[in-house]
Design an enzyme around this catalytic site. Structure first.
Site, mmCIF file in Angstrom:
data_model
loop_
_atom_site.group_PDB
_atom_site.id
_atom_site.type_symbol
_atom_site.label_atom_id
_atom_site.label_comp_id
_atom_site.label_asym_id
_atom_site.label_seq_id
_atom_site.Cartn_x
_atom_site.Cartn_y
_atom_site.Cartn_z
ATOM 1 N N GLY A 159 0.907 -1.056 -0.022
ATOM 2 C CA GLY A 159 -0.058 -0.013 0.064
ATOM 3 C C GLY A 159 0.578 1.346 0.331
ATOM 4 N N ARG A 210 3.886 6.470 1.850
ATOM 5 C CA ARG A 210 4.435 7.843 1.860
ATOM 6 C C ARG A 210 3.782 8.531 0.893
ATOM 7 N NH1 ARG A 210 10.814 7.209 -0.703
ATOM 8 N NH2 ARG A 210 10.703 4.901 -2.150
ATOM 9 N N LYS A 253 4.123 12.526 -3.165
ATOM 10 C CA LYS A 253 5.148 11.346 -2.767
ATOM 11 C C LYS A 253 5.690 11.756 -1.371
ATOM 12 C CE LYS A 253 7.804 7.830 -4.105
ATOM 13 N NZ LYS A 253 8.323 7.093 -5.454
ATOM 14 N N ARG A 271 3.546 13.936 -8.044
ATOM 15 C CA ARG A 271 3.753 12.778 -9.473
ATOM 16 C C ARG A 271 2.218 13.118 -9.772
ATOM 17 N NH1 ARG A 271 6.133 7.014 -8.153
ATOM 18 N NH2 ARG A 271 3.430 6.328 -7.333
ATOM 19 N N ASP A 304 3.786 -4.344 -7.264
ATOM 20 C CA ASP A 304 3.299 -3.756 -6.710
ATOM 21 C C ASP A 304 4.053 -2.174 -7.309
ATOM 22 O OD1 ASP A 304 5.257 -4.611 -5.546
ATOM 23 O OD2 ASP A 304 5.642 -2.452 -4.597
ATOM 24 N N ASN A 305 4.681 -2.117 -8.601
ATOM 25 C CA ASN A 305 5.183 -0.805 -9.223
ATOM 26 C C ASN A 305 4.818 -0.947 -10.685
ATOM 27 O OD1 ASN A 305 6.100 -0.075 -6.814
ATOM 28 N ND2 ASN A 305 8.523 -1.625 -7.032
HETATM 29 P P1 AMP Z 1 8.804 0.600 -3.476
HETATM 30 O O1 AMP Z 1 9.418 -1.068 -3.903
HETATM 31 O O2 AMP Z 1 9.830 1.546 -3.038
HETATM 32 O O3 AMP Z 1 7.870 1.320 -4.211
HETATM 33 O O4 AMP Z 1 8.421 0.113 -2.195
HETATM 34 C C1 AMP Z 1 7.615 -1.018 -1.085
HETATM 35 C C2 AMP Z 1 6.562 -0.597 -0.646
HETATM 36 O O5 AMP Z 1 7.632 0.046 0.291
HETATM 37 C C3 AMP Z 1 5.380 0.338 -0.536
HETATM 38 O O6 AMP Z 1 4.457 0.297 0.059
HETATM 39 C C4 AMP Z 1 5.844 2.300 -0.202
HETATM 40 O O7 AMP Z 1 5.277 2.953 -0.170
HETATM 41 C C5 AMP Z 1 6.677 1.583 0.725
HETATM 42 N N1 AMP Z 1 7.148 2.098 1.333
HETATM 43 C C6 AMP Z 1 8.329 3.016 1.005
HETATM 44 N N2 AMP Z 1 9.594 3.226 1.081
HETATM 45 C C7 AMP Z 1 8.936 4.133 2.443
HETATM 46 C C8 AMP Z 1 8.663 4.684 3.668
HETATM 47 N N3 AMP Z 1 10.141 5.806 3.560
HETATM 48 N N4 AMP Z 1 8.060 4.895 4.415
HETATM 49 C C9 AMP Z 1 6.438 4.311 4.415
HETATM 50 N N5 AMP Z 1 6.979 3.287 2.887
HETATM 51 C C10 AMP Z 1 7.830 3.434 2.332
HETATM 52 MG MG MG Z 2 6.602 1.470 -4.992
#
Ligand code: AMP
Ligand code: MG
Length: 478
Positions: free
Chosen positions: A82, A85, A105, A168, A243-244
């Protein structure tokens, strides 16, 4: 701005509404006025961009929300993820009537933050800002950003960095992982959610005999084309977890991304990816794997007696992924080479790539030299001259009796002069950390018109770092 809020119409299990939490000492970073214009921002809204882009103000009539989704990360089921951030702060109509998400973001913790601090740092925000801008200007479907703000608030990563926020834009933030979450945690929502995805993003599928199958075919096609486009400009996304990737096949969530410099198919830009799962050459097959995982989530939508047939139909749809990718990639590479679109041309292009690989030549610069017919410069950089001469003879033979003027025009449209090299982004980041955003602005201007020479160009924009200089480490930590 013309608000057109539709995500909040979904079942409230699918998101959490909350306000952003702003950072101390928020200040302007950079603003993309041209993008704001396409989104029909008024002059007053443009004047107020810092407040919106730093979470100090939100829009009336839209309560910001964090979306919930799940995902497979590095090949493993990761369960619920989810927006940890980021918040959807508006959905607005652009000048073509299309609805675009505004997602802030770095806006603080949400119920989906897990161990994270809810923040983004200036370094990664600048990288995402410039890369989204670059991809859009290269004609590759991607998120973009209206602007970013910096702050005086420290955020801990490998070192203490400045917190920042990015506003974004994207045609959708619905990820493959949304379907994974729904199937696991709220299966009763699947039919309605799928229907909404089709209505919002693929309305042309509604009139097909099998709308869900047509939707799946569209997602497969768009993903294949997006990844072919990445390969053609040497873009590595860095973290292609389910998820990306979004359902519209537009590039999203590219944190540890990179534009390839010396041509190495097994190049890994993301230092957190020790196994190289998301290396440059693996991207097409990872796209296939992700889609395969995703399609499983559509199965519950079939009636019991139609399940077997539906499964076969989805499998046949996925079989089209590879030929779609290859056709697009072959045509794109032939365009870059300035050759007619035939399989002989593609063989010749492969020969050129083998030279780039064995001679460790820069991908972008080498295509530019080919386009400029600067064969001597290319040859001077080769150790194996026999290999190069053989290639050049084959290349000339294929161009004989062709409309060279036309081929040159095509080459000019397909070979960027500028991509966002890691060292370029790095210089802009270091200046910005000292409150100097002029290098961000210079790169922003250069990358806006990547196919033609810009007066602000510097020699280092066209080349990789010297091979005795250490590469810049890019990791998942952002
Ligand atoms: P990402 O692969 O970087 O897109 O992140 C994977 C998951 O981790 C997603 O659910 C992001 O929202 C969460 N996430 C990444 N960095 C942070 C952060 N600094 N604080 C909270 N959630 C994060
Ligand atoms: Mg992500």
């Amino acid at each position: 701005m013309i608000l057109n809020s539709r995500y909040p119409k979904l079942n409230s299990k699918l998101y959490h509404q909350q306000q952003p939490s702003s950072l101390h000492g928020a200040k302007a970073g950079h603003f993309n006025a041209a993008l704001a214009n396409t989104l029909q921002w008024s002059e007053a809204e443009k004047d107020n961009w810092v407040a919106l882009c730093s979470g100090q103000q939100t829009l009336n009539d839209f309560e910001p929300l964090a979306m919930v989704y799940a995902g497979h990360q590095f090949g493993q089921w990761a369960g619920q993820l989810g927006d940890g951030r980021g918040l959807l702060i508006a959905q607005v109509q652009n000048q073509h009537g299309q609805i675009i998400d505004l997602h802030l973001k770095g806006a603080g913790k949400t119920p989906y933050s897990r161990m994270g601090d809810g923040r983004a740092v200036l370094r990664s925000v600048i990288r995402e800002y410039l890369a989204g801008h670059a991809l859009n200007a290269l004609g590759i479907a991607s998120s973009n950003a209206i602007g970013f703000t910096s702050s005086s608030q420290k955020v801990q990563r490998e070192r203490a960095e400045f917190g920042a926020m990015l506003l974004r834009t994207a045609d959708s933030h619905i990820r493959l992982g949304h379907f994974e979450w729904i199937n696991q945690y709220a299966p009763e929502q699947l039919a309605d959610f799928t229907q909404k995805c089709i209505e919002w993003h693929f309305p042309e599928c509604l009139t097909e005999e099998q709308p869900i199958l047509a939707f799946a075919q569209q997602v497969i096609t768009r993903t294949a084309i997006m990844i072919a486009n990445w390969q053609l400009v040497g873009f590595a996304h860095g973290v292609m977890n389910t998820d990306n990737l979004n359902i519209t096949g537009s590039t999203l969530d590219f944190g540890p991304f990179g534009f390839m410099e010396r041509f190495r198919p097994n190049w890994i830009n993301n230092h957190s990816d020790a196994q190289g799962r998301y290396s440059y050459q693996n991207q097409p097959s990872i796209g296939h794997w992700n889609l395969w995982m995703w399609l499983n989530n559509l199965m519950p939508l079939a009636k019991a007696e139609e399940k077997e047939q539906f499964k076969q139909d989805l499998a046949s749809a996925l079989e089209q992924y590879e030929p779609t990718f290859l056709a697009h990639y072959q045509q794109g590479l032939n365009n870059k080479m300035g050759l007619p679109d035939t399989s002989e041309s593609f063989d010749c292009a492969m020969q050129f790539l083998r030279i780039l690989q064995s001679e460790q030549l820069d991908y972008t610069q080498s295509f530019l030299r080919l386009q400029q017919q600067d064969y001597q410069k290319l040859r001077d950089d080769c150790l194996n001259l026999h290999q190069f001469d053989q290639f050049l003879a084959q290349y000339h033979a294929l161009r004989e009796n062709q409309d060279l003027e036309q081929l040159q025009t095509t080459m000019q449209q397909h070979n960027p002069r500028y991509v966002l090299r890691n060292h370029m982004a790095q210089r802009a980041i270091e200046a910005a950390e000292n409150d100097d955003f002029s290098e961000v602005d210079r790169l922003f201007q250069l990358l806006a018109t990547p196919f033609s020479q810009h007066p602000l160009e510097r020699a280092e924009d066209l080349a990789p770092l010297a091979s005795d200089q250490a590469e810049i480490a890019v990791s998942c930590s952002s």
